[in-house]
Design a protein around this motif. Structure first.
Motif, PDB file in Angstrom:
ATOM      1  N   PRO A 112       5.695   3.091  -1.625  1.00 17.41           N
ATOM      2  CA  PRO A 112       6.907   3.919  -1.591  1.00 17.41           C
ATOM      3  C   PRO A 112       7.854   3.551  -0.446  1.00 17.41           C
ATOM      4  N   HIS A 136       3.798   6.746   2.054  1.00 18.68           N
ATOM      5  CA  HIS A 136       2.818   6.070   2.889  1.00 18.68           C
ATOM      6  C   HIS A 136       2.160   7.110   3.811  1.00 18.68           C
ATOM      7  N   ALA A 137       0.982   6.802   4.294  1.00 21.83           N
ATOM      8  CA  ALA A 137       0.289   7.736   5.190  1.00 21.83           C
ATOM      9  C   ALA A 137       0.882   7.637   6.590  1.00 21.83           C
ATOM     10  N   ASP A 138       2.134   8.026   6.698  1.00 27.61           N
ATOM     11  CA  ASP A 138       2.910   7.900   7.932  1.00 27.61           C
ATOM     12  C   ASP A 138       3.118   9.301   8.510  1.00 27.61           C
ATOM     13  N   LEU A 156      -0.604   8.304   0.575  1.00 29.88           N
ATOM     14  CA  LEU A 156      -1.527   7.448  -0.174  1.00 29.88           C
ATOM     15  C   LEU A 156      -2.784   7.157   0.640  1.00 29.88           C
TER      16      LEU A 156
END
Lengths: 259, 259, 259, 259
Positions: A112, A136-138, A156
């Motif tokens: 993404p 994103h795992a941000d 994710l």
């Protein structure tokens, strides 16, 4: 689990913490049976797949169930503008203001776009949508999305369709630690153990599609995911013991024979 | 799962693939309730804990249940000779010829001794026992134990009580690939996701004790393990899809809005 | 390695692929010796630390070395506007148009903001800077930064100061696969093995600060990182053999004694 | 590293902590050059490969070097008896009482047999050999081998030839913690980062063969391993900082621009 352990998103309450999708199934019938077996109450669907005005549309009709809400996603769009347009189309067609925002300009890895996603979410919130972004795992992005008013975040676990599990674990833990909205782990969950793991670290729900749809027995696998999600949730709420670096015997170590 | 998917060890058939233990519980009552919640049919017990001749022995009586078999273990012994003696005492006391062989001379990490274990198993088989050895995840040792006639092998996933999961994964996969007797993963399983993982790779059963006993809610956690083991078993028998290194979209990627 | 294997960023050529920083050292003298031992040619420095107009500034003078370029970073800023201002101040003070963009609004985990970073980079490129952004290991963001003209990307391996290594491995591999600018892994590298690993997967360089500065012997550790980076780079350019799932004997397996 | 940091095994002192092997090289010439580049002082060789009485034997002569000692291994034997016989043949042929004991009855995974290895080592020690056993990463077995008088233990990191690195990490750490003889990690080390990692956790040496021999450039890779081993050793002796779960900034976080 008692009834009290439910998941609230916007104005809805979910008993199931397993969300599913409609892609890649071999037939609408298998899809329907698998989704029923999963006991999922929220099922994401790409707008393209349904032709809601057409009463004969098999996939759409197969999901008509009082216990199942459809969650249109914007899969296929490349930027914020397209995402907003797609969400508006979906709202009209499916009569829901819920939308899962997926903006992935990259056709190879389908990851993404953080900037376009934030932009789209900000606008969609203003337009009255219940916005659920796939990202994103941000951890910083998650907080910024929360600030613009999304109803949950969907980081994710691993590249979509990879079935690799929680490759972003260190960051998911930070996201869960910091979030004031539900955290739903989306993408990468390839086995019941991955789903259980996600719940054990405190995720509020998981979304599983590929791992169910492409297995040899989607109905059985769907049920396995349901059980694993519940098992992981219990482990979280009932507080498992932590890992230890030294052994601890469960049996007594005295030389019982010679006392 | 259909009735067909049962586990056979020696002359017994198990519907549950979750074995449990009796150590570390806060009380006999909690232990009893947790074991019932786990639906475990085989429960390991250190000989020292029971005084079978004493009708008042609370722990022992709490486990008297037609659906539960006791599996005495030799915990506390340091070599083959002690293990054989302990097994004989247990046979007399508990009226069972089943025995879990645990020989761990090291009081710190409680890891099993491969040489003494093989020696003890060979003799116990000759003495008519159903022998279930707790061992390191050593594929060659597993084959040698199989050759002397053990009824299953019980390799460890991680140091006992560590709750670290399948740290020996690469070797467990080899053991499962090569074994002609059931493989029961024992030690290290600290969460439902670990238990599901063990079953997904094809283990025949798991033994969980510490993670249930020392949790804040052993009864709830026991049920979670039960569900996770079943979920992992279904995933194995229904054949999950493998991991992939490239993404695969579950939604169509065509630009659906503009076609 | 031959001279040919050099790293080019903007108009400079680096023989060393180990970049270092100036934070957390116990003294300027230790810092200077460690940086010299590392043979690093690019050293990042927070603007606050140097007072370039002040000839007595010990830290600044200790880094005056023809082989070492300073890379001012914007650490401490919270958004794009502050980053641009900081970069301009640094350009004037240190007489360099190079800047490492660090925007981390979160004081706990110090993770970078993707949206503000992209905005700042776009503007700084227009202002003539050589822009090196510190970012999450987000492949889409890396491509967008490349599109606005940054000279490299600096994705993190793990939370800064965690020393956990390449926790973002799956995403770093995608970033390296897709990037047209150098990829420098920044943050999380806590040991020489981590640095070697980063180089083995094809990173162009690594930035290491904490792991050198807070060790018991920064000078020795700096040299160890230098060697590990070179070792990992050789492994990459000379093409190591891949991992295999089955054993392969290095010795012949024929029964040599009895042939 | 100072001269003081040397490795002692039996009556020899090694400056290099990288041991190598002679299998799988494309030619004797490449092998010789790679071993010289590795600076290895101990090189294992399968007895079958050398025909010591034959002056023309190319492999053997290529290793005649005052700085290199040959370490015959018993590869190919299936039990203790064969191992003892092979060791005796090697002693006569190569005029060395050093022997690496490898007993792997399984032709597929080549994993070592713990029981036969212990038996062979016990006898070989009595026969005056300097015994170096290749074994599973089994902490109890390592202690028993130490008790019978081996001069070091050589636990595996992963299945031989798999290049997977330290898959047995949790057990290697226990072995190193408990051992009174040098611990040399053998098998599975597939890259310089793996070798550095082994040294960082406190291994005394590593043995690398496949990863060097089958790479595209064995000479360059051999040198890379040499550097990585040294880097990892320095990291161990100079005490790296530990991993942390929370971030720690290396740059100051005050808003320096606005003070």
């Amino acid at each position: 689990m008692s009834k009290i352990d439910q998941l609230n998103i916007a104005d809805r309450t979910f008993s199931s913490r397993l969300f599913t999708g409609t892609g890649k199934f071999s037939s609408s019938q298998v899809m329907q049976q698998a989704i029923l077996a999963s006991e999922s109450e929220l099922v994401t669907v790409a707008l393209k797949r349904v032709e809601p005005g057409n009463d004969d549309d098999e996939m759409f009709s197969s999901l008509k169930n009082p216990g199942i809400s459809l969650l249109p996603n914007t899969s296929g769009v490349r930027n914020a503008k397209e995402a907003v347009f797609a969400a508006q189309m979906a709202r009209e067609a499916l009569e829901t203001n819920w939308v899962k925002v997926e903006i992935h300009p990259d056709p190879k890895y389908l990851l993404p776009d953080p900037v376009e996603t934030l932009k789209a979410c900000e606008e969609l919130v203003k337009l009255g949508f219940v916005v659920m972004p796939y990202i994103h795992a941000d951890p910083v992005l998650c907080k910024r999305l929360e600030e613009v008013g999304v109803q949950c975040v969907m980081p994710l676990g691993a590249p979509i369709g990879s079935n690799k599990g929680l490759k972003t674990l260190d960051f998911l833990e930070i996201i869960i630690d910091q979030s004031n909205v539900p955290v739903i782990i989306d993408a990468g969950i390839g086995s019941p153990s991955h789903a259980a793991h996600a719940m054990e670290i405190g995720a509020d729900a998981v979304l599983v599609n590929t791992a169910i749809a492409v297995s040899q027995n989607p109905v059985a696998i769907a049920k396995a995911f349901k059980m694993a999600v519940e098992a992981g949730r219990i482990a979280y709420t009932s507080k498992l013991a932590p890992q230890r670096s030294q052994a601890q015997a469960s049996s007594p170590l005295t030389q019982f024979l010679y006392e």
